[in-house]
Design an enzyme around this catalytic site. Sequence first.
Site, PDB file in Angstrom:
ATOM      1  N   SER A 114      -2.717  23.336 -11.780  1.00  0.00           N
ATOM      2  CA  SER A 114      -3.426  24.008 -13.263  1.00  0.00           C
ATOM      3  C   SER A 114      -5.084  23.251 -12.783  1.00  0.00           C
ATOM      4  CB  SER A 114      -3.438  22.939 -14.398  1.00  0.00           C
ATOM      5  OG  SER A 114      -2.097  23.541 -15.072  1.00  0.00           O
ATOM      6  N   ARG A 135      -5.637  15.426 -26.329  1.00  0.00           N
ATOM      7  CA  ARG A 135      -6.055  15.055 -24.992  1.00  0.00           C
ATOM      8  C   ARG A 135      -7.690  15.748 -25.639  1.00  0.00           C
ATOM      9  NH1 ARG A 135      -7.535  19.003 -20.697  1.00  0.00           N
ATOM     10  NH2 ARG A 135      -6.932  20.269 -22.167  1.00  0.00           N
ATOM     11  N   GLU A 170     -18.792  20.011 -24.542  1.00  0.00           N
ATOM     12  CA  GLU A 170     -17.430  20.310 -25.001  1.00  0.00           C
ATOM     13  C   GLU A 170     -16.896  20.340 -26.845  1.00  0.00           C
ATOM     14  OE1 GLU A 170     -15.235  20.476 -22.408  1.00  0.00           O
ATOM     15  OE2 GLU A 170     -15.155  22.025 -21.158  1.00  0.00           O
ATOM     16  N   HIS A 199      -4.048  25.170 -26.532  1.00  0.00           N
ATOM     17  CA  HIS A 199      -5.565  25.749 -26.333  1.00  0.00           C
ATOM     18  C   HIS A 199      -5.912  27.255 -27.625  1.00  0.00           C
ATOM     19  CE1 HIS A 199      -9.221  27.124 -24.997  1.00  0.00           C
ATOM     20  NE2 HIS A 199      -9.337  25.760 -24.445  1.00  0.00           N
ATOM     21  N   GLN A 214     -11.004  25.579 -15.794  1.00  0.00           N
ATOM     22  CA  GLN A 214     -12.315  26.335 -16.324  1.00  0.00           C
ATOM     23  C   GLN A 214     -13.818  24.840 -16.761  1.00  0.00           C
ATOM     24  OE1 GLN A 214     -12.493  28.847 -18.415  1.00  0.00           O
ATOM     25  NE2 GLN A 214     -10.634  30.367 -18.006  1.00  0.00           N
ATOM     26  N   GLY A 215     -13.677  23.813 -17.261  1.00  0.00           N
ATOM     27  CA  GLY A 215     -14.542  23.374 -18.189  1.00  0.00           C
ATOM     28  C   GLY A 215     -15.471  22.370 -17.228  1.00  0.00           C
ATOM     29  N   ARG A 221      -9.249  20.029 -31.011  1.00  0.00           N
ATOM     30  CA  ARG A 221      -8.814  20.996 -30.817  1.00  0.00           C
ATOM     31  C   ARG A 221      -6.824  21.183 -31.288  1.00  0.00           C
ATOM     32  NH1 ARG A 221      -8.731  21.310 -23.742  1.00  0.00           N
ATOM     33  NH2 ARG A 221      -9.950  21.850 -23.733  1.00  0.00           N
TER      34      ARG A 221
HETATM   35  C1  LIG Z   1      -6.241  27.329 -17.565  1.00  0.00           C
HETATM   36  C2  LIG Z   1      -6.376  26.095 -17.307  1.00  0.00           C
HETATM   37  C3  LIG Z   1      -7.688  25.312 -17.853  1.00  0.00           C
HETATM   38  C4  LIG Z   1      -8.282  24.064 -17.768  1.00  0.00           C
HETATM   39  N1  LIG Z   1      -9.097  23.325 -17.584  1.00  0.00           N
HETATM   40  C5  LIG Z   1      -9.575  22.275 -18.121  1.00  0.00           C
HETATM   41  C6  LIG Z   1     -11.251  21.337 -17.796  1.00  0.00           C
HETATM   42  O1  LIG Z   1     -11.725  22.450 -17.724  1.00  0.00           O
HETATM   43  N2  LIG Z   1     -11.134  19.733 -17.595  1.00  0.00           N
HETATM   44  C7  LIG Z   1      -9.898  19.387 -17.424  1.00  0.00           C
HETATM   45  O2  LIG Z   1     -10.414  17.510 -16.961  1.00  0.00           O
HETATM   46  N3  LIG Z   1      -8.428  19.868 -17.508  1.00  0.00           N
HETATM   47  C8  LIG Z   1      -8.720  21.042 -17.935  1.00  0.00           C
HETATM   48  N4  LIG Z   1      -7.084  21.636 -17.898  1.00  0.00           N
HETATM   49  C9  LIG Z   1      -6.119  20.621 -18.018  1.00  0.00           C
HETATM   50  C10 LIG Z   1      -6.372  20.072 -15.907  1.00  0.00           C
HETATM   51  O3  LIG Z   1      -6.439  21.045 -15.446  1.00  0.00           O
HETATM   52  C11 LIG Z   1      -4.263  19.616 -15.495  1.00  0.00           C
HETATM   53  O4  LIG Z   1      -4.503  18.772 -16.710  1.00  0.00           O
HETATM   54  C12 LIG Z   1      -4.847  19.075 -13.831  1.00  0.00           C
HETATM   55  O5  LIG Z   1      -5.640  20.276 -13.223  1.00  0.00           O
HETATM   56  C13 LIG Z   1      -3.603  18.626 -13.714  1.00  0.00           C
HETATM   57  O6  LIG Z   1      -3.867  17.961 -12.352  1.00  0.00           O
HETATM   58  P1  LIG Z   1      -2.369  17.239 -11.998  1.00  0.00           P
HETATM   59  O7  LIG Z   1      -2.756  17.328 -10.366  1.00  0.00           O
HETATM   60  O8  LIG Z   1      -1.789  16.651 -12.286  1.00  0.00           O
HETATM   61  O9  LIG Z   1      -1.647  19.219 -12.077  1.00  0.00           O
HETATM   62  P2  LIG Z   1      -1.408  20.553 -11.138  1.00  0.00           P
HETATM   63  O10 LIG Z   1      -2.730  20.605 -11.045  1.00  0.00           O
HETATM   64  O11 LIG Z   1      -0.959  21.652 -11.840  1.00  0.00           O
HETATM   65  O12 LIG Z   1      -0.743  20.618 -10.151  1.00  0.00           O
HETATM   66  C14 LIG Z   1       0.627  20.262  -9.994  1.00  0.00           C
HETATM   67  C15 LIG Z   1       1.520  20.504  -8.367  1.00  0.00           C
HETATM   68  O13 LIG Z   1       2.350  20.174  -8.314  1.00  0.00           O
HETATM   69  C16 LIG Z   1       3.546  21.063  -7.899  1.00  0.00           C
HETATM   70  N5  LIG Z   1       4.555  20.899  -8.077  1.00  0.00           N
HETATM   71  C17 LIG Z   1       5.096  21.458  -9.495  1.00  0.00           C
HETATM   72  N6  LIG Z   1       6.295  20.781  -9.503  1.00  0.00           N
HETATM   73  C18 LIG Z   1       7.050  20.691  -8.426  1.00  0.00           C
HETATM   74  C19 LIG Z   1       8.214  20.175  -7.532  1.00  0.00           C
HETATM   75  N7  LIG Z   1       9.217  20.580  -8.370  1.00  0.00           N
HETATM   76  N8  LIG Z   1       8.301  20.464  -6.504  1.00  0.00           N
HETATM   77  C20 LIG Z   1       7.221  20.448  -5.244  1.00  0.00           C
HETATM   78  N9  LIG Z   1       5.736  20.322  -5.896  1.00  0.00           N
HETATM   79  C21 LIG Z   1       5.689  20.693  -7.735  1.00  0.00           C
HETATM   80  C22 LIG Z   1       2.463  22.073  -8.475  1.00  0.00           C
HETATM   81  O14 LIG Z   1       3.406  23.811  -7.320  1.00  0.00           O
HETATM   82  C23 LIG Z   1       1.184  21.751  -7.505  1.00  0.00           C
HETATM   83  O15 LIG Z   1       1.267  22.150  -6.732  1.00  0.00           O
HETATM   84  C24 LIG Z   1      -7.162  22.971 -17.820  1.00  0.00           C
HETATM   85  C25 LIG Z   1      -5.878  23.678 -17.439  1.00  0.00           C
HETATM   86  C26 LIG Z   1      -5.797  24.057 -17.494  1.00  0.00           C
HETATM   87  C27 LIG Z   1      -4.049  25.165 -17.213  1.00  0.00           C
END
Ligand SMILES: Cc1cc2nc3c(=O)[nH]c(=O)nc-3n(C[C@H](O)[C@H](O)[C@H](O)COP(=O)(O)OP(=O)(O)OC[C@H]3O[C@@H](n4cnc5c(N)ncnc54)[C@H](O)[C@@H]3O)c2cc1C
Length: 541
Positions: free
Chosen positions: A54, A385, A126, A245, A59-60, A291
């Site tokens: 994700s 959130r 935002e 969303h 985007q934001g 939201r």
């Molecule tokens: C379209 C979109 C727009 C967003 N915009 C914003 C924003 O503007 N500002 C903001 O603060 N938040 C935003 N969010 C939320 C934010 O992007 C996420 O909450 C945040 O990026 C999560 O980061 P993370 O590292 O925890 O997870 P992720 O970035 O989702 O990474 C998870 C990782 O774990 C891996 N993985 C999953 N399961 C397994 C497994 N079993 N074994 C091995 N690897 C695995 C995946 O492949 C990935 O590499 C947005 C989300 C989306 C979907």
Amino acid sequence: MSGATISPFPPATWHAIDDVAIVGGGLAGLFCALKLSPRPVTVVTGAPIGEGASSSWAQGGIAAAIGAGDTVASHVADTIAAGDGLVDVKVAERMAGEASERIHDLLAYGVPFDRDLDGVLKLSREAAHSERRIVRVGGDRAGAAIMAALVAAVRNTPSIRILEGYVAEQLRCVGRYVTGIVVHDCRGGLSARMLLTTRAVVLASGGVGGLYEVTTNPPEARGEGLAMAARAGALIADAEFVQFHPTALDAGLDPAPLATEALRGEGAIIVDKAGTRFLLDLHPDGELAPRDIVARGVHEARNSGRGAFLDCTKAIGAEFPEKFPTVHAACMKAGIDPVRQPIPIAPAAHYHMGGIHVDGAGRSSLDGLWACGEVAATGAHGANRLASNSLLEAVVFAARIADDIQGLLPNHKVVAWSGGAADEALADAQGQSELMRRLRQTMSRHVGVVRDAGGLGEALQVFAGLEAEARDPQLKNALVAARMITVAALTREESRGGHQRSDFPQSDPALARRNFTTLAQCNQIAAEAVRPTLVAHAPAA
Ligand SMILES: Cc1cc2nc3c(=O)[nH]c(=O)nc-3n(C[C@H](O)[C@H](O)[C@H](O)COP(=O)(O)OP(=O)(O)OC[C@H]3O[C@@H](n4cnc5c(N)ncnc54)[C@H](O)[C@@H]3O)c2cc1C
């Protein structure tokens, strides 16, 4: 097809130095790995780093109270207001207070945040933020740009070993100590499973949106990390709180592209088919309300046949392609010109406020297990959130975990693999993906924007049936995560934040507390909820 094999991994010679494993190559995982450097770490990720995350799609941007006139106290107040009574105030204060330092870290890793002509960081506004405090990149390209910089930094850091194409399936424990993870080598259709022995496991595996039929998340976000921790006995918190969303593009795409909140920050309005604005009837802030309120308004407008559209034609108009290139490209691909036409929208599963319960250092309730990013429940978000707080939370807690782990002695003792029943016949892929389709459909239908006891019970019934047929470990983990969300939603008999019950439409002050549960407790409640239906369908004696 023959069963998979399990072998100790990495080779014995690595064990003396390689004792920290991070699951996930999104922002939380990569930031933690960089912060741990030069301590050797292994990053395990199903997709190549930067993909299937994700983080790359954000985007934001990142919320940080760094503008003139803005204060940490104001950021905290907005976070508390959005969280609808369940924000852990101390956690929110520390998170907002550390934002500036983490933004500087990201700048040092090479993230090209937007600046004005004087070189000052540009800040945008935002929904539900009382100030302009979102740092962003290239309009709506924050996630992609942040991740590109971090991926490059990680690839240039020799102490970080990256295992791409390896899916984590299960934690190994000795008593309450997490001593390793079983990973599945999925490259090129391989079926080998391996054990990484560890001193510290950091789960940074992202959210649960992929459990829903309509989601903005990548398919990898299926709650597998949450399920692994739950299966090992970790406490799970606030699982019922899923944020939808309100403005995903409704063009039949999976995942559904997002029309960022920043569009509404720039003045875009939400209208029905007749062109009438309707959100001001629900909240004085209209389109900029929290939201959950906007998502419910959009959900109701669609359900009643009035339809819902994001109209950017007046507020943004011809500047759309330059200001919001990602959304513009997604709209054009779907045959919608947002400069001239209102964009059809639908609520989509977007963010999980719940997850693995962690303390201020990111420690879970199990020794040797930490969690950060969306898979963790820190208490910072409460029931809902605030926009752009999740990237912030990811870097704040990833840094704290790195600090905490730096204090640990390396593990020189190799924990032997003790066998176990992890050899599984390879599942029939088509059959298993049909089960996943039914799981996602059920989540959207019964555990979505608006829930009730009947639907939640029905969902548990469906999951019990799917469980009996599930062979694939990833599907089994997804089912555990789905069950935990559903049971938590069933037991919270009120409406609050992202959790709306049509049979309990009001908030109940007596329930203004967080929900902590284990998988064992959840299974017991699920069994009780399903039992009456099974009895009702039992053949007559
Ligand atoms: C379209 C979109 C727009 C967003 N915009 C914003 C924003 O503007 N500002 C903001 O603060 N938040 C935003 N969010 C939320 C934010 O992007 C996420 O909450 C945040 O990026 C999560 O980061 P993370 O590292 O925890 O997870 P992720 O970035 O989702 O990474 C998870 C990782 O774990 C891996 N993985 C999953 N399961 C397994 C497994 N079993 N074994 C091995 N690897 C695995 C995946 O492949 C990935 O590499 C947005 C989300 C989306 C979907």
